[in-house]
Design a protein around this motif. Sequence first.
Motif, PDB file in Angstrom:
ATOM      1  N   SER A  51       0.789  -1.145   0.083  1.00 12.60           N
ATOM      2  CA  SER A  51      -0.161   0.205  -0.001  1.00 12.60           C
ATOM      3  C   SER A  51       0.769   1.285  -0.078  1.00 12.60           C
ATOM      4  O   SER A  51       0.316   2.358  -0.185  1.00 12.60           O
ATOM      5  CB  SER A  51      -0.879   0.103   1.339  1.00 12.60           C
ATOM      6  N   THR A  52       2.312   1.273  -0.010  1.00  8.81           N
ATOM      7  CA  THR A  52       3.179   2.282   0.125  1.00  8.81           C
ATOM      8  C   THR A  52       3.423   2.431  -1.258  1.00  8.81           C
ATOM      9  O   THR A  52       4.145   3.664  -1.726  1.00  8.81           O
ATOM     10  CB  THR A  52       4.119   2.038   0.988  1.00  8.81           C
ATOM     11  N   ASN A  53       3.121   2.100  -2.371  1.00  7.53           N
ATOM     12  CA  ASN A  53       3.430   1.898  -3.714  1.00  7.53           C
ATOM     13  C   ASN A  53       2.087   2.569  -4.377  1.00  7.53           C
ATOM     14  O   ASN A  53       1.078   1.740  -4.601  1.00  7.53           O
ATOM     15  CB  ASN A  53       3.834   0.577  -4.387  1.00  7.53           C
ATOM     16  N   GLU A  54       2.272   3.734  -4.843  1.00 15.80           N
ATOM     17  CA  GLU A  54       0.961   4.501  -5.386  1.00 15.80           C
ATOM     18  C   GLU A  54       0.694   3.856  -6.650  1.00 15.80           C
ATOM     19  O   GLU A  54      -0.646   3.982  -6.697  1.00 15.80           O
ATOM     20  CB  GLU A  54       1.544   6.105  -5.688  1.00 15.80           C
ATOM     21  N   LEU A  55       1.533   3.360  -7.435  1.00 14.55           N
ATOM     22  CA  LEU A  55       1.007   2.600  -8.658  1.00 14.55           C
ATOM     23  C   LEU A  55       0.304   1.660  -8.529  1.00 14.55           C
ATOM     24  O   LEU A  55      -0.435   1.173  -9.390  1.00 14.55           O
ATOM     25  CB  LEU A  55       2.267   2.378  -9.504  1.00 14.55           C
ATOM     26  N   ALA A  56       0.343   0.929  -7.249  1.00 13.79           N
ATOM     27  CA  ALA A  56      -0.435  -0.464  -6.937  1.00 13.79           C
ATOM     28  C   ALA A  56      -1.981  -0.240  -6.964  1.00 13.79           C
ATOM     29  O   ALA A  56      -2.876  -0.984  -7.005  1.00 13.79           O
ATOM     30  CB  ALA A  56      -0.158  -1.103  -5.855  1.00 13.79           C
ATOM     31  N   TYR A  57      -2.288   1.129  -6.684  1.00 11.72           N
ATOM     32  CA  TYR A  57      -3.641   1.439  -6.422  1.00 11.72           C
ATOM     33  C   TYR A  57      -4.689   1.408  -7.598  1.00 11.72           C
ATOM     34  O   TYR A  57      -5.664   1.601  -7.611  1.00 11.72           O
ATOM     35  CB  TYR A  57      -3.577   3.192  -5.690  1.00 11.72           C
ATOM     36  N   GLN A  58      -3.661   1.566  -8.752  1.00  9.05           N
ATOM     37  CA  GLN A  58      -4.601   1.369  -9.970  1.00  9.05           C
ATOM     38  C   GLN A  58      -5.332   0.204 -10.264  1.00  9.05           C
ATOM     39  O   GLN A  58      -6.198   0.145 -11.089  1.00  9.05           O
ATOM     40  CB  GLN A  58      -3.577   1.394 -11.179  1.00  9.05           C
ATOM     41  N   THR A  59      -5.037  -1.012  -9.420  1.00 11.89           N
ATOM     42  CA  THR A  59      -5.699  -2.137  -9.561  1.00 11.89           C
ATOM     43  C   THR A  59      -7.055  -2.048  -8.254  1.00 11.89           C
ATOM     44  O   THR A  59      -7.681  -2.935  -8.478  1.00 11.89           O
ATOM     45  CB  THR A  59      -4.822  -3.229  -9.072  1.00 11.89           C
ATOM     46  N   VAL A  70      -7.233   2.713   7.288  1.00 11.28           N
ATOM     47  CA  VAL A  70      -5.774   2.214   7.490  1.00 11.28           C
ATOM     48  C   VAL A  70      -5.317   1.704   8.850  1.00 11.28           C
ATOM     49  O   VAL A  70      -5.413   2.192   9.728  1.00 11.28           O
ATOM     50  CB  VAL A  70      -4.789   3.612   7.296  1.00 11.28           C
ATOM     51  N   ALA A  71      -5.410   0.303   8.604  1.00  7.70           N
ATOM     52  CA  ALA A  71      -5.505  -0.396   9.818  1.00  7.70           C
ATOM     53  C   ALA A  71      -3.899  -1.086  10.202  1.00  7.70           C
ATOM     54  O   ALA A  71      -4.029  -1.964  11.145  1.00  7.70           O
ATOM     55  CB  ALA A  71      -6.520  -1.308   9.971  1.00  7.70           C
ATOM     56  N   ILE A  72      -2.946  -0.701   9.530  1.00  5.20           N
ATOM     57  CA  ILE A  72      -1.598  -1.201   9.672  1.00  5.20           C
ATOM     58  C   ILE A  72      -1.122  -0.808  11.058  1.00  5.20           C
ATOM     59  O   ILE A  72      -1.196   0.308  11.679  1.00  5.20           O
ATOM     60  CB  ILE A  72      -0.785  -0.397   8.610  1.00  5.20           C
ATOM     61  N   GLY A  73      -0.595  -1.889  11.655  1.00  6.39           N
ATOM     62  CA  GLY A  73      -0.467  -1.777  13.226  1.00  6.39           C
ATOM     63  C   GLY A  73       1.020  -2.071  13.352  1.00  6.39           C
ATOM     64  O   GLY A  73       1.485  -2.052  14.650  1.00  6.39           O
ATOM     65  N   GLU A  74       1.802  -2.480  12.567  1.00  9.08           N
ATOM     66  CA  GLU A  74       3.319  -2.913  12.939  1.00  9.08           C
ATOM     67  C   GLU A  74       4.376  -1.806  12.119  1.00  9.08           C
ATOM     68  O   GLU A  74       5.441  -1.954  12.631  1.00  9.08           O
ATOM     69  CB  GLU A  74       3.573  -4.128  12.078  1.00  9.08           C
ATOM     70  N   ASN A  75       4.018  -0.848  11.219  1.00  6.84           N
ATOM     71  CA  ASN A  75       4.886  -0.263  10.615  1.00  6.84           C
ATOM     72  C   ASN A  75       4.119   1.407  10.361  1.00  6.84           C
ATOM     73  O   ASN A  75       3.556   1.645   9.564  1.00  6.84           O
ATOM     74  CB  ASN A  75       5.078  -0.655   9.174  1.00  6.84           C
ATOM     75  N   GLU A  76       4.639   2.298  11.229  1.00  6.50           N
ATOM     76  CA  GLU A  76       4.103   3.450  11.314  1.00  6.50           C
ATOM     77  C   GLU A  76       4.233   4.034  10.060  1.00  6.50           C
ATOM     78  O   GLU A  76       3.450   4.911   9.701  1.00  6.50           O
ATOM     79  CB  GLU A  76       4.613   4.261  12.539  1.00  6.50           C
ATOM     80  N   GLY A  77       5.520   4.175   9.524  1.00  5.07           N
ATOM     81  CA  GLY A  77       5.784   4.729   8.257  1.00  5.07           C
ATOM     82  C   GLY A  77       5.022   4.476   7.242  1.00  5.07           C
ATOM     83  O   GLY A  77       4.559   5.096   6.540  1.00  5.07           O
ATOM     84  N   ALA A  78       4.864   2.822   7.181  1.00  4.29           N
ATOM     85  CA  ALA A  78       3.831   2.504   5.979  1.00  4.29           C
ATOM     86  C   ALA A  78       2.373   2.975   6.352  1.00  4.29           C
ATOM     87  O   ALA A  78       1.797   3.460   5.305  1.00  4.29           O
ATOM     88  CB  ALA A  78       4.030   1.075   6.064  1.00  4.29           C
ATOM     89  N   ALA A  79       1.983   2.953   7.648  1.00  2.72           N
ATOM     90  CA  ALA A  79       0.521   3.658   7.800  1.00  2.72           C
ATOM     91  C   ALA A  79       0.614   5.067   7.478  1.00  2.72           C
ATOM     92  O   ALA A  79      -0.621   5.566   6.835  1.00  2.72           O
ATOM     93  CB  ALA A  79       0.230   3.610   9.337  1.00  2.72           C
TER      94      ALA A  79
END
Length: 228
Positions: A51-59, A70-79
């Motif tokens: 989810s940190t790759n903007e191009l992936a959102y095209q799908t 945004v429920a990411i709980g292990e990587n603050e930067g990724a969140a």
Amino acid sequence: MKVIIFGLGNFGMSLALSLTETGNEVIGIDKQMEKVNIVKDKISHSICLDSTNELAYQTLPIKQTDIAVVAIGENEGAAIITTAILKKLTTAKVISRSLSPIHDTVLQAMGITFIVHPEQEAALKLTNKLNLKNIIDSFKIDEKYSISEIETPAEFVGKSIADLDFRSKQRLNIITILREKEKINLIGNATLIKEVVGIPSAETIIQKNDILVVFGLNDDISKICHKN
């Protein structure tokens, strides 16, 4: 509603399953395939991507989404990066999990108004349950008043709200009642859900296993919680 949840850890996965069981279309996203596989047959769609790759959102059907979590709980930067990309790509309501006070500050600066703290909120709810044995959930209005879900005391079962003279004797207002009902979920399993019965009248009869949603002073809520 159409909901996309980024991060399928304990919080994200539980949220995805609960939203699916209540009739929502849920897409679960995680970069770990094993987590995606766990929910693939239990929610509408599950996708493995970063989810940190903007191009992936095209799908993703991001523009047709009502809510992005945004429920990411292990990587603050990724969140934080995921939240920033969502703010750029969609007008959907963005709900973001915060992992620290500085994370709160960053999210607020990004204009995120719905910030969740699952661990803190769970701890507060558990504290209430331990302190008040019959309380299910509680929403604090201010220092004196709350809206609380409480288990029905045995002595109330079979009586109407008028019989109980609830407002005068208990000094509480019953906002509504949650009552058990069997429902078949999207994967064909029968589950018991709590259904709102609407605004109760004076003639409404309290049934066994009802959950009373009440409003009033915290002290009065505490007294009724200790009736059983």
